[in-house]
Motif scaffolding. Structure first.
Motif, PDB file in Angstrom:
ATOM      1  N   ASP A  13      -9.046  -2.552  -8.636  1.00  0.00           N
ATOM      2  CA  ASP A  13      -7.931  -2.335  -9.565  1.00  0.00           C
ATOM      3  C   ASP A  13      -7.107  -3.610  -9.740  1.00  0.00           C
ATOM      4  OD1 ASP A  13      -8.476   0.313 -10.139  1.00  0.00           O
ATOM      5  OD2 ASP A  13      -6.990   1.133  -8.749  1.00  0.00           O
ATOM      6  N   LEU A  14      -6.766  -4.258  -8.641  1.00  0.00           N
ATOM      7  CA  LEU A  14      -5.944  -5.471  -8.701  1.00  0.00           C
ATOM      8  C   LEU A  14      -6.669  -6.580  -9.458  1.00  0.00           C
ATOM      9  CD1 LEU A  14      -4.433  -5.571  -5.088  1.00  0.00           C
ATOM     10  CD2 LEU A  14      -3.356  -4.731  -7.183  1.00  0.00           C
ATOM     11  N   LEU A  15      -7.985  -6.670  -9.245  1.00  0.00           N
ATOM     12  CA  LEU A  15      -8.768  -7.671  -9.964  1.00  0.00           C
ATOM     13  C   LEU A  15      -8.846  -7.349 -11.456  1.00  0.00           C
ATOM     14  CD1 LEU A  15     -11.633  -8.019  -7.348  1.00  0.00           C
ATOM     15  CD2 LEU A  15     -10.056  -9.861  -7.997  1.00  0.00           C
ATOM     16  N   LYS A  16      -9.009  -6.072 -11.771  1.00  0.00           N
ATOM     17  CA  LYS A  16      -9.177  -5.638 -13.165  1.00  0.00           C
ATOM     18  C   LYS A  16      -7.959  -5.979 -14.023  1.00  0.00           C
ATOM     19  CE  LYS A  16      -8.913  -1.207 -13.863  1.00  0.00           C
ATOM     20  NZ  LYS A  16      -9.279   0.223 -13.806  1.00  0.00           N
ATOM     21  N   ILE A  17      -6.763  -5.832 -13.444  1.00  0.00           N
ATOM     22  CA  ILE A  17      -5.548  -6.094 -14.229  1.00  0.00           C
ATOM     23  C   ILE A  17      -5.046  -7.523 -14.017  1.00  0.00           C
ATOM     24  CG2 ILE A  17      -4.867  -3.668 -14.255  1.00  0.00           C
ATOM     25  CD1 ILE A  17      -2.752  -4.385 -12.098  1.00  0.00           C
ATOM     26  N   LEU A  46       2.690  -1.950 -11.925  1.00  0.00           N
ATOM     27  CA  LEU A  46       3.681  -1.047 -12.520  1.00  0.00           C
ATOM     28  C   LEU A  46       3.490  -0.889 -14.019  1.00  0.00           C
ATOM     29  CD1 LEU A  46       6.818  -2.308 -10.562  1.00  0.00           C
ATOM     30  CD2 LEU A  46       5.447  -0.261 -10.084  1.00  0.00           C
ATOM     31  N   THR A  47       2.894  -1.887 -14.664  1.00  0.00           N
ATOM     32  CA  THR A  47       2.685  -1.812 -16.108  1.00  0.00           C
ATOM     33  C   THR A  47       1.255  -1.413 -16.473  1.00  0.00           C
ATOM     34  OG1 THR A  47       2.409  -4.227 -16.050  1.00  0.00           O
ATOM     35  CG2 THR A  47       4.542  -3.384 -16.755  1.00  0.00           C
ATOM     36  N   ALA A  48       0.507  -0.961 -15.480  1.00  0.00           N
ATOM     37  CA  ALA A  48      -0.862  -0.466 -15.696  1.00  0.00           C
ATOM     38  C   ALA A  48      -0.932   0.963 -15.141  1.00  0.00           C
ATOM     39  CB  ALA A  48      -1.873  -1.374 -14.997  1.00  0.00           C
ATOM     40  N   VAL A  51      -3.853   2.176 -12.800  1.00  0.00           N
ATOM     41  CA  VAL A  51      -3.851   1.477 -11.516  1.00  0.00           C
ATOM     42  C   VAL A  51      -2.647   1.917 -10.691  1.00  0.00           C
ATOM     43  CG1 VAL A  51      -3.621  -0.791 -10.412  1.00  0.00           C
ATOM     44  CG2 VAL A  51      -5.150  -0.491 -12.379  1.00  0.00           C
ATOM     45  N   ARG A  52      -1.519   2.056 -11.337  1.00  0.00           N
ATOM     46  CA  ARG A  52      -0.309   2.510 -10.647  1.00  0.00           C
ATOM     47  C   ARG A  52      -0.544   3.871  -9.989  1.00  0.00           C
ATOM     48  NH1 ARG A  52       3.945   2.992 -14.835  1.00  0.00           N
ATOM     49  NH2 ARG A  52       3.190   5.140 -15.025  1.00  0.00           N
ATOM     50  N   THR A  53      -1.221   4.756 -10.704  1.00  0.00           N
ATOM     51  CA  THR A  53      -1.531   6.078 -10.147  1.00  0.00           C
ATOM     52  C   THR A  53      -2.430   5.946  -8.923  1.00  0.00           C
ATOM     53  OG1 THR A  53      -1.277   7.178 -12.278  1.00  0.00           O
ATOM     54  CG2 THR A  53      -2.613   8.312 -10.625  1.00  0.00           C
ATOM     55  N   ASP A  54      -3.458   5.092  -9.020  1.00  0.00           N
ATOM     56  CA  ASP A  54      -4.336   4.860  -7.861  1.00  0.00           C
ATOM     57  C   ASP A  54      -3.535   4.361  -6.660  1.00  0.00           C
ATOM     58  OD1 ASP A  54      -6.586   5.585  -9.283  1.00  0.00           O
ATOM     59  OD2 ASP A  54      -7.338   3.539  -9.556  1.00  0.00           O
ATOM     60  N   VAL A  55      -2.657   3.390  -6.910  1.00  0.00           N
ATOM     61  CA  VAL A  55      -1.887   2.784  -5.818  1.00  0.00           C
ATOM     62  C   VAL A  55      -0.973   3.808  -5.165  1.00  0.00           C
ATOM     63  CG1 VAL A  55      -0.032   1.142  -5.301  1.00  0.00           C
ATOM     64  CG2 VAL A  55      -1.980   0.418  -6.697  1.00  0.00           C
ATOM     65  N   GLU A  56      -0.193   4.527  -5.958  1.00  0.00           N
ATOM     66  CA  GLU A  56       0.791   5.444  -5.371  1.00  0.00           C
ATOM     67  C   GLU A  56       0.123   6.665  -4.725  1.00  0.00           C
ATOM     68  OE1 GLU A  56       3.033   3.533  -5.363  1.00  0.00           O
ATOM     69  OE2 GLU A  56       3.295   2.602  -7.313  1.00  0.00           O
ATOM     70  N   THR A  57      -0.975   7.128  -5.310  1.00  0.00           N
ATOM     71  CA  THR A  57      -1.704   8.246  -4.701  1.00  0.00           C
ATOM     72  C   THR A  57      -2.294   7.826  -3.363  1.00  0.00           C
ATOM     73  OG1 THR A  57      -2.255   9.116  -6.897  1.00  0.00           O
ATOM     74  CG2 THR A  57      -3.559   9.929  -5.047  1.00  0.00           C
ATOM     75  N   ALA A  58      -2.859   6.609  -3.323  1.00  0.00           N
ATOM     76  CA  ALA A  58      -3.418   6.099  -2.069  1.00  0.00           C
ATOM     77  C   ALA A  58      -2.315   5.849  -1.046  1.00  0.00           C
ATOM     78  CB  ALA A  58      -4.194   4.813  -2.330  1.00  0.00           C
ATOM     79  N   MET A  59      -1.182   5.341  -1.519  1.00  0.00           N
ATOM     80  CA  MET A  59      -0.067   5.093  -0.608  1.00  0.00           C
ATOM     81  C   MET A  59       0.405   6.395   0.037  1.00  0.00           C
ATOM     82  SD  MET A  59       1.870   2.552   0.539  1.00  0.00           S
ATOM     83  CE  MET A  59       1.945   1.220  -0.658  1.00  0.00           C
TER      84      MET A  59
END
Length: 214
Positions: A13-17, A46-48, A51-59
């Motif tokens: 995700d981080l690479l993609k954005i 935060l503007t993707a 990806v933001r959903t992936d990050v916060e769900t994983a967190m």
């Protein structure tokens, strides 16, 4: 998701954005003065929205698994604030944040949000390099009487200095992804050449030795 799946998904995700920049020929200079072939800007998550959903769900998953007793999430200022807020919303927990210094007006707070002595806190951080700034946050919370269970971060470089500082302060950190995984995924996806992995790892292992620059 398993922890390995989280590591790889967040790295991709981080690479993609383009939140991770590779520039070994023209290194970035960090605030600490370190010359780095890599720069990670997690604010771009935060503007993707996906990806933001992936990050916060994983967190939220990682905090539930690693810190099941968590009562409050506290974000680091400023990068950790949004992630702490969104994750706390998912988990149904209160949140606040810790300023880099006390305000010079109003109530002169350094900790924003209600925090009771003895509450079990998880610090939410975007990335960890040498560990200095996040440990300052831990110190402030401990001085306020909180029981800091540990840190949950999006990304860690896994630098020796950072690991040693965290260990000395008796602070646990769990990251969604790390430098090694991002380097491997970057090579798989063609962002860097496979031969570049060794250079990146050499930097991570000893940033003061710039022989990785070739």
């Amino acid at each position: 998701m398993t922890r390995q799946e989280i590591n790889e998904t967040i790295a991709r995700d981080l690479l993609k954005i383009r939140a991770v920049f590779f520039r070994p020929e023209e290194p970035f200079t960090w605030a600490s003065g370190i010359k780095s072939p890599v720069y990670c800007d997690n604010r771009l998550t935060l503007t993707a929205p996906e990806v933001r959903t992936d990050v916060e769900t994983a967190m939220a998953q990682v905090i539930r698994e690693e810190y099941p007793e968590a009562e409050v999430l506290m974000g680091t200022s400023t990068a950790g604030i949004a992630h702490a807020a969104i994750t706390a919303h998912i988990m149904g927990l209160p949140m606040g944040y810790v300023r880099s210094g006390a305000k010079d007006h109003g109530r002169q707070n350094q900790i924003e949000g209600r925090l009771e002595p003895g509450q079990k806190v998880v610090v939410v951080e975007d990335l960890i390099s040498t560990g200095g700034s996040v440990l300052e946050v831990v110190d402030v919370l401990r001085e306020a009487g909180a029981e800091v269970l540990g840190i949950a971060s999006i990304f860690t470089y896994g630098m020796k200095k950072g690991l040693e500082r965290l260990a000395a302060a008796n602070v646990k950190n769990v990251s969604l992804t790390n430098f090694d995984v991002i380097a491997e995924e970057a090579a798989k996806e063609g962002y860097i050449q496979p031969a570049d992995i060794a250079r990146l790892i050499a930097f991570r292992n000893n940033p003061s030795d710039e022989s990785w620059r070739g």
